[in-house]
Design an enzyme around this catalytic site. Sequence first.
Site, PDB file in Angstrom:
ATOM      1  CD  GLU A  51       2.512   0.607   7.566  1.00  0.00           C
ATOM      2  OE1 GLU A  51       1.196   1.121   5.761  1.00  0.00           O
ATOM      3  OE2 GLU A  51       2.058   0.265   7.932  1.00  0.00           O
ATOM      4  CG  ASP A  52      -1.360   2.220   3.286  1.00  0.00           C
ATOM      5  OD1 ASP A  52      -0.712   1.704   4.290  1.00  0.00           O
ATOM      6  OD2 ASP A  52      -1.752   1.485   2.801  1.00  0.00           O
ATOM      7  N   GLY A 101       0.773  -1.141  -0.401  1.00  0.00           N
ATOM      8  CA  GLY A 101      -0.111   0.420  -0.409  1.00  0.00           C
ATOM      9  C   GLY A 101       1.349   1.266  -0.254  1.00  0.00           C
ATOM     10  CG  PHE A 133     -11.925   0.218   4.393  1.00  0.00           C
ATOM     11  CD1 PHE A 133     -11.631  -0.864   5.039  1.00  0.00           C
ATOM     12  CD2 PHE A 133     -11.932   0.002   3.079  1.00  0.00           C
ATOM     13  CE1 PHE A 133     -10.246  -1.297   4.590  1.00  0.00           C
ATOM     14  CE2 PHE A 133     -10.714  -0.571   2.402  1.00  0.00           C
ATOM     15  CZ  PHE A 133     -10.088  -1.332   3.258  1.00  0.00           C
ATOM     16  CB  VAL A 134      -9.997   5.719   2.704  1.00  0.00           C
ATOM     17  CG1 VAL A 134     -10.285   6.322   3.844  1.00  0.00           C
ATOM     18  CG2 VAL A 134      -8.075   5.054   3.961  1.00  0.00           C
ATOM     19  CG  ASP A 175      -6.219  -3.346  -0.500  1.00  0.00           C
ATOM     20  OD1 ASP A 175      -5.593  -3.001   0.076  1.00  0.00           O
ATOM     21  OD2 ASP A 175      -6.022  -4.994  -0.841  1.00  0.00           O
ATOM     22  NE  ARG A 191      -2.014  -3.095  -3.396  1.00  0.00           N
ATOM     23  CZ  ARG A 191      -2.776  -3.367  -2.009  1.00  0.00           C
ATOM     24  NH1 ARG A 191      -2.373  -2.512  -1.280  1.00  0.00           N
ATOM     25  NH2 ARG A 191      -2.681  -5.104  -1.146  1.00  0.00           N
ATOM     26  CG  ASP A 238      -6.998   0.892  11.447  1.00  0.00           C
ATOM     27  OD1 ASP A 238      -8.011   1.279  11.264  1.00  0.00           O
ATOM     28  OD2 ASP A 238      -7.283  -0.785  11.709  1.00  0.00           O
TER      29      ASP A 238
END
Length: 181
Positions: A105-106, A50, A158-159, A165, A171, A109
């Site tokens: 990091e993308d 990601g 959620f994105v 993805d 993606r 969480d």
Amino acid sequence: MNSSGPLIHGRRFVPYISRDRIAEKVAELAGRISADYAGERPMLLVVLNGAMPFAVALMQQLTVDVELCCIRYASYVGTSSTGTGKEVIGLPEERLKGRRVIVVEDIVDTGRTIAYLHERLQACGVKDSEVAALTFKRGKYLGTLPIRYIGFEIEDAFVVGFGMDYDEYGRQYPDIYQLEE
Ligand code: 5GP
């Protein structure tokens, strides 16, 4: 995709963070990193898959040299976390000793991924490590590690897009979308 946003596996996603805002934020983070590491050559540790677009965009805006390495492991299935999974591409341990590392990091969480990586990096004898996260769900964060470079603090939705993805779809979008409520 229609004008509101993509439909992935029958679920509608709506526009959330535009490519222009992402570009601005990446430039800002790159400026901070370049100043903080002036005269040095930090190791960028990219958490695949990601973080790939974020890492590329960030790297291209840095004015310091960097060395690049990647790690990949599986932790997410669908839209809910399954915890830290197995390392599919491992850390290049011999290249990390004594280095200053920036984990790219993308999204952060729960923080399990970066906590796990932090431990692994300490065990490799890095000089220090920081985290650069394009997005951060502060409301879900269970960790204690400070995240030095945060792009966007986002709500708990959620994105997808810009590398992120939904079951390996989405993606490639240059913008970020969130799941419609
Ligand atoms: P953490 O270990 O911090 O709970 O989760 C980090 C990983 O979970 C991210 O690298 C990403 O793969 C996945 N993740 C968490 N939230 C989201 C989200 O909203 N969308 C996507 N696509 N992935 C997410």
